[in-house]
Design a protein around this motif. Structure first.
Motif, short mmCIF file in Angstrom:
data_model
loop_
_atom_site.label_atom_id
_atom_site.label_comp_id
_atom_site.label_asym_id
_atom_site.label_seq_id
_atom_site.Cartn_x
_atom_site.Cartn_y
_atom_site.Cartn_z
N ALA A 20 21.13 65.57 92.93
CA ALA A 20 20.04 66.11 92.00
C ALA A 20 19.27 65.15 91.57
N VAL A 21 19.55 64.08 90.94
CA VAL A 21 18.82 63.07 90.44
C VAL A 21 17.99 62.69 91.51
N ALA A 22 18.34 62.20 92.53
CA ALA A 22 17.51 61.67 93.79
C ALA A 22 16.33 62.78 93.98
N THR A 65 21.39 76.97 85.95
CA THR A 65 21.90 76.40 87.08
C THR A 65 23.44 76.89 87.25
N GLN A 66 24.02 77.50 86.14
CA GLN A 66 25.10 77.79 85.98
C GLN A 66 26.18 76.57 86.26
N LEU A 67 25.89 75.41 85.59
CA LEU A 67 26.54 74.22 85.46
C LEU A 67 26.98 73.86 84.05
N GLN A 91 19.76 71.88 95.41
CA GLN A 91 20.56 70.76 95.94
C GLN A 91 22.02 71.57 95.81
N LYS A 92 22.27 72.32 94.73
CA LYS A 92 23.58 72.88 94.71
C LYS A 92 23.80 73.94 95.81
N ALA A 93 22.82 74.69 96.08
CA ALA A 93 22.98 75.52 97.23
C ALA A 93 23.35 74.86 98.84
N THR A 94 22.70 73.59 98.93
CA THR A 94 23.09 72.79 100.06
C THR A 94 24.55 72.59 100.08
N LYS A 103 15.82 78.34 99.59
CA LYS A 103 17.02 77.81 99.49
C LYS A 103 17.83 78.66 99.28
N ILE A 104 17.88 79.79 98.13
CA ILE A 104 18.57 80.64 97.88
C ILE A 104 18.83 81.93 99.02
#
Length: 1017
Positions: free
Chosen positions: A750-752, A817-819, A857-860, A976-977
């Motif tokens: 995610a940072v990248a 993001t549900q994080l 990124q989370k989805a990937t 992405k979703i």
């Protein structure tokens, strides 16, 4: 606006049928067509030296045998009964019948035939004979508006005029001009008894002592009879002999006397080929009740989120003691006597709502009274009935207009009345009759309901039209007072019921194109009941009969309904006739003054009677010799093939003991369950079925719908097929998912991604500068016109204008993001300082973009670490019925053959095309648009696949298939979703296959039916 015309195959076929009857006729030569026009007495004193040269039609050189051979060949090609002789009359040696349904463009066809006969054979003198002023004016208008269209094709124009006994100079030009000349004449001009009408046979001093009929007949004109069944009286036929016609072409939807019929496009053909509008009916049924005069009218039943409500009109007592009728919504338990509805009018004692049934469209009271939608009871006089009809017509108009406005289609409503004074009353101060007043009251009331909707371009359009400007009447005009009057109507004879007054039609015909424009406020048209033929407008979507039904041999429901059958056009003048949508849009609503059942039964009888010339017996003799038109050429049905067709019908109970086609055949054809044809016929299956369909049976009649009721969409017999049960058993599984991935890995990725892609748009504002104009005249200026704009520049606000607002930045991003807050904080701490600094310039944009990029990124990562664990729980069958009653399927297209429901509402053009092909594919047994309740859980939200399909065993590799339809397969065009949900579904079905049905169910994304077939094969 200009109406646009295009070459259409079915119209070309009608033209070619006439042209082919004269194969072998040599082109006209100058010698064959030249003659000297009778100069009359005024010129004969100069020994005819200056007699004008004329151009007539060349004689027909073909023998009777050659003509009959041509005619039978044309009939043979169209599978029409073949004539045994050339049908001659005293009017002409050649008499050809062309049958074309109302609204399919027969006027266009015979005008094009004029051009084609001139091109092929050189004939140039034509007379179009019509039975009424209305049709005459309509033909003249058609000649005018098609002129440029035919000029493009034939590079010439036709000179045309309307015959007038006081303007005989046109006959000189008609005779002397070498180009295409067309005279339009109504029968009253030569077959009536009046002095003006008899002038055509008189020797006239103002016409050089000549008879007009002699000058006309010298041209050997081709007569085109429009609606010839109205011109079959002895006097008319005797008069037609005087024209000395080269031939007679007869065009009608309902021929009474048949000659040599060379073309047929009847009501059934026109509907099945989608060349005319569908018909829907709103009937008004008056129901008497013994012992009560409580007035009630059930207008509709509406589905609400809680329970159905009934929209009912009843009477209410005002404080003044006056009684008026109001419309209110009633719910179960409402008491009309009390509860503030009627204000305790005695006739409503005991009227407590017991039940409102949306499935049967009924309203029941505790006293036993029951009403169906469209029924009125109690004190129902004619005034009440007319008000109800006007209200229903307005409602139908608005329903259609809301749907069609965005497509650029203007909706028109036509009211038929029997007396002008009911609409325009010159004794009233405002000159409004009862119908005009009622219309404006009901229109304003319904308009107020519509205006409560969200502000849209359509609502703005409605606000710009005053109630009194949106309706107008078109009637005969008294030449002395210049006021509208009832037209002069023929009381007897073949023109019984028709007006002979041109003023009744002049204005409405001249405004034909103008009425189609949104800029023209008139949308509701009132006209006298005599307006049956001659005028129609393609955008008439509602017809309302505000008169007593008086149907007899001269006037039928079908004739009056015909005023609205023509397919509509949009604001560009283009006809809305694409086969995929034509009947979704082109639906004519008839508001009748009788019950739905009565009107439809009688209308279908009218249509059925008009099909009496169709063959009704499907025996070997009928099929033998018929022509199957295939892409590779014509195939003639041999006696052996005819026997195969006959046996096929008998074997499958598709014909009965009298060789009539049964309802079983038509039901199977609609349902896509026809038994396969014998091998000898399968190569031409489509053409064989067309041939069978040409044999008429009552069960073949197309359905006329009830306009008040949206289509119901029940589960049909496909749902009970073994193939669907097998498919459902394989996919009816639920599963729980688990995702096990390293938070540190997500933080790093995610940072990248944020350092690379996070770009926040600074807030911008525009600065405009101007100055006062050098010279200003304030009279008539709008606000701001006294100033001149000099410069415009855009500034960026580098400091957030929301800087005073405190944001829970971590909380907002964690929520999106549900994080966890900790993982979210780790990501924000890791990104570049310069990237994070963008938060100050636009906090809202920063949060939204950060959430989006982290979720991608989370989805990937989810796909890499996702696992499904099937459970024993399954979906209940009620997911197939839940929500169906709340959907409106009235615009869902034609009934489907292989779907588990009769109709399907598609979400896109891609899906619509997919369904069209899927439903006609013979390799598909059954399919379903999966209901909303069929959900696959995923970490990025529940997923509802589109389609479940069962193929025939042995035809494909994957018999059971679940498909998602997307317009593009490119991952660049899928979010992405979406991409993640699709990949989750792949894992879900892979696990279901592994555990329950190895490799039997295939899941994939397709962009077309062809792609689907590639995958399953």
């Amino acid at each position: 606006m200009k109406l646009k015309f295009k070459t259409q195959a079915y119209q070309t076929a009608a033209v070619q049928a006439v042209v082919d009857c004269f194969k072998g006729q040599p082109p006209a030569t100058a010698e064959a067509i030249s003659y000297r026009i009778d100069p009359g007495k005024a010129k004969k004193g100069v020994e005819d030296l200056f007699a004008e040269g004329g151009f007539k039609n060349a004689d027909l050189k073909l023998s009777d045998i050659a003509l009959l051979e041509n005619i039978t060949q044309v009939q043979h090609q169209q599978n029409l009964p073949q004539s045994s002789e050339l049908v001659k009359t005293k009017v002409s040696r050649v008499n050809l019948d062309v049958e074309m349904e109302t609204g399919t463009g027969k006027t266009y066809c015979y005008i094009k035939t004029i051009f084609e006969l001139n091109k092929q054979y050189g004939w140039s003198k034509f007379i179009i004979v019509v039975p009424s002023i209305a049709i005459r004016e309509g033909v003249a208008k058609s000649l005018e508006i098609t002129a440029e269209h035919f000029l493009e094709t034939y590079h010439k124009k036709a000179r045309f005029f309307i015959y007038n006994s006081k303007q005989l100079h046109h006959l000189e030009s008609f005779s002397s001009d070498a180009g295409i000349n067309v005279m339009v004449i109504n029968v009253q001009a030569f077959a009536a008894r009046g002095a003006d009408n008899r002038r055509i046979y008189d020797v006239l001093d103002d016409f050089q002592s000549r008879r007009p009929i002699d000058v006309i007949s010298a041209n050997r004109p081709i007569l085109i009879l429009d609606e010839p069944q109205k011109m079959e009286g002895a006097a008319t036929l005797k008069s037609l002999e005087e024209f000395k016609a080269l031939m007679v072409l007869r065009y009608s939807a309902t021929h009474k006397t048949t000659h040599n019929k060379i073309h047929r496009l009847d009501a059934l053909d026109a509907y099945n080929q989608k060349l005319v509008k569908k018909i829907a009916v709103r009937g008004i049924s008056v129901k008497g009740l013994a012992g009560t005069n409580a007035y009630l009218y059930l207008q509709s039943i509406e589905i609400s989120s809680k329970a159905p409500v009934a929209r009912v009109e009843f009477e209410q007592k005002l404080k003044s003691g006056e009684i008026k009728r109001i419309v209110r919504k009633l719910g179960k338990g409402d008491n009309l006597f009390s509860d503030g509805f009627s204000n305790e009018l005695d006739q409503y004692r005991g009227f407590v709502v017991a039940d409102i049934n949306a499935n049967t469209d009924t309203l029941s009271f505790t006293n036993g009274v029951e009403l169906f939608v469209g029924e009125a009871t109690g004190d129902v006089n004619e005034a009440s009935l007319r008000r109800i009809q006007i209200r229903e017509a307005i409602k139908a108009h608005f329903d259609k207009e809301q749907a069609l406005f965005q497509q650029g289609i203007k909706v028109l409503t036509l009211f038929f009345i029997d007396e002008v004074v009911k609409y325009r009353d010159y004794s009233a101060a405002d000159e409004k009759g009862d119908y005009a007043r009622i219309f404006e009251e009901e229109y304003s009331q319904y308009l107020n309901e519509v205006l409560d909707l969200d502000e849209t371009p359509y609502i703005k359009y409605l606000k710009g039209i005053a109630a009194e400007k949106t309706h107008s009447g078109y009637f005969s005009i008294d030449k002395k007072t210049k006021r509208d009057v009832d037209p002069s109507i023929a009381k007897t004879g073949e023109n019984k019921g028709l007006s002979d007054d041109v003023d009744a039609y002049d204005l409405i015909l001249r405004k034909k194109e103008q009425l189609l424009k949104f800029e023209e406020p008139v949308r509701f048209i009132f006209s006298h009941s005599a307006l049956r033929e001659g005028w129609d407008n393609p955008n008439v979507f509602v017809i309302c009969f505000l008169k007593h039904p008086d149907y007899n041999n001269e006037v039928t429901r079908r004739q009056e309904v015909g005023r609205g059958l023509r397919l509509s056009v949009n604001q560009l003048g283009d006809r809305v006739d694409h086969p995929a949508i034509v009947h979704d849009i082109n639906v004519l609503t008839v508001v009748a003054s009788e019950s739905f059942k009565e009107f439809v039964t009688a209308l279908q009888k009218d249509i059925s009677d008009s099909l009496s010339a169709r063959p009704k017996v499907a025996n070997e003799a009928y099929f033998t010799g018929k022509v199957l038109k295939t892409p590779t050429g014509d195939v003639e049905v041999t006696p052996q093939l005819a026997k195969q067709i006959y046996k096929y019908l008998l074997k499958n109970d598709y014909s009965d003991d009298t060789d009539r086609i049964t309802g079983t055949y038509h039901e199977a054809k609609k349902g896509g369950t026809l038994a396969p044809l014998p091998p000898e016929l399968q190569a031409h299956a489509e053409q064989v079925y067309q041939l069978i369909d040409s044999v008429f049976s009552d069960s073949q009649m197309f359905e006329i719908g009830d306009d008040r009721r949206p289509k119901k969409n029940p589960l049909n017999s496909n749902f009970d097929k073994q193939e669907f049960k097998a498919l459902w058993n394989r996919i009816n599984r639920k599963a729980a998912y688990s995702v096990d991935f390293d938070s540190a890995e997500l933080v790093t990725k995610a940072v990248a991604e944020l350092d690379k892609s996070l770009r926040v748009t600074p807030l911008q504002y525009t600065i405009q500068t101007g100055e006062q104009a050098a010279q200003v005249t304030y009279d008539g200026l709008k606000d701001g016109e006294a100033f001149v704009l000099k410069a415009t520049e855009t500034e960026k606000n580098v400091h957030s204008i929301h800087s005073a607002v405190k944001y829970d930045l971590i909380g907002k991003i964690a929520e999106g993001t549900q994080l966890t807050r900790r993982t979210t904080a780790d990501i924000l701490k890791g990104i570049n300082v310069a990237v994070f600094a963008q938060f100050r310039t636009n906090p809202e944009s920063f949060i939204a973009e950060t959430v989006r990029l982290i979720n991608e990124q989370k989805a990937t990562m989810i796909i890499e670490h996702l696992a499904y664990d099937p459970v024993e729980d399954k979906f209940d069958l009620d997911i197939f019925t839940a929500g169906q009653t709340k959907q409106d399927f009235s615009k869902a297209g034609d009934k489907l053959k292989r779907h588990i429901y009769d109709y399907v509402i598609t979400d896109s053009g891609i899906e619509r095309k997919f369904v069209e092909t899927l439903d006609t594919c013979t390799e598909v047994v059954v399919y379903a648009k999966l209901p909303r309740g069929f959900l696959i859980p995923t970490p990025v939200g529940d997923y509802n696949p589109d389609w479940a399909i069962s193929f025939k065993e042995g035809t494909v590799k994957h018999v059971y298939f679940v498909a998602e339809t997307k317009g593009s397969m490119s991952t660049m065009q899928l979010t992405k979703i979406e991409e993640t949900k699709i990949e989750c579904a792949r894992k879900f079905f892979n696990e279901i296959n592994r555990k329950y049905a190895p490799e039997n169910v295939k899941y994939d994304v397709v962009k077309s039916f062809d792609k689907l077939m590639d995958l399953v094969k």
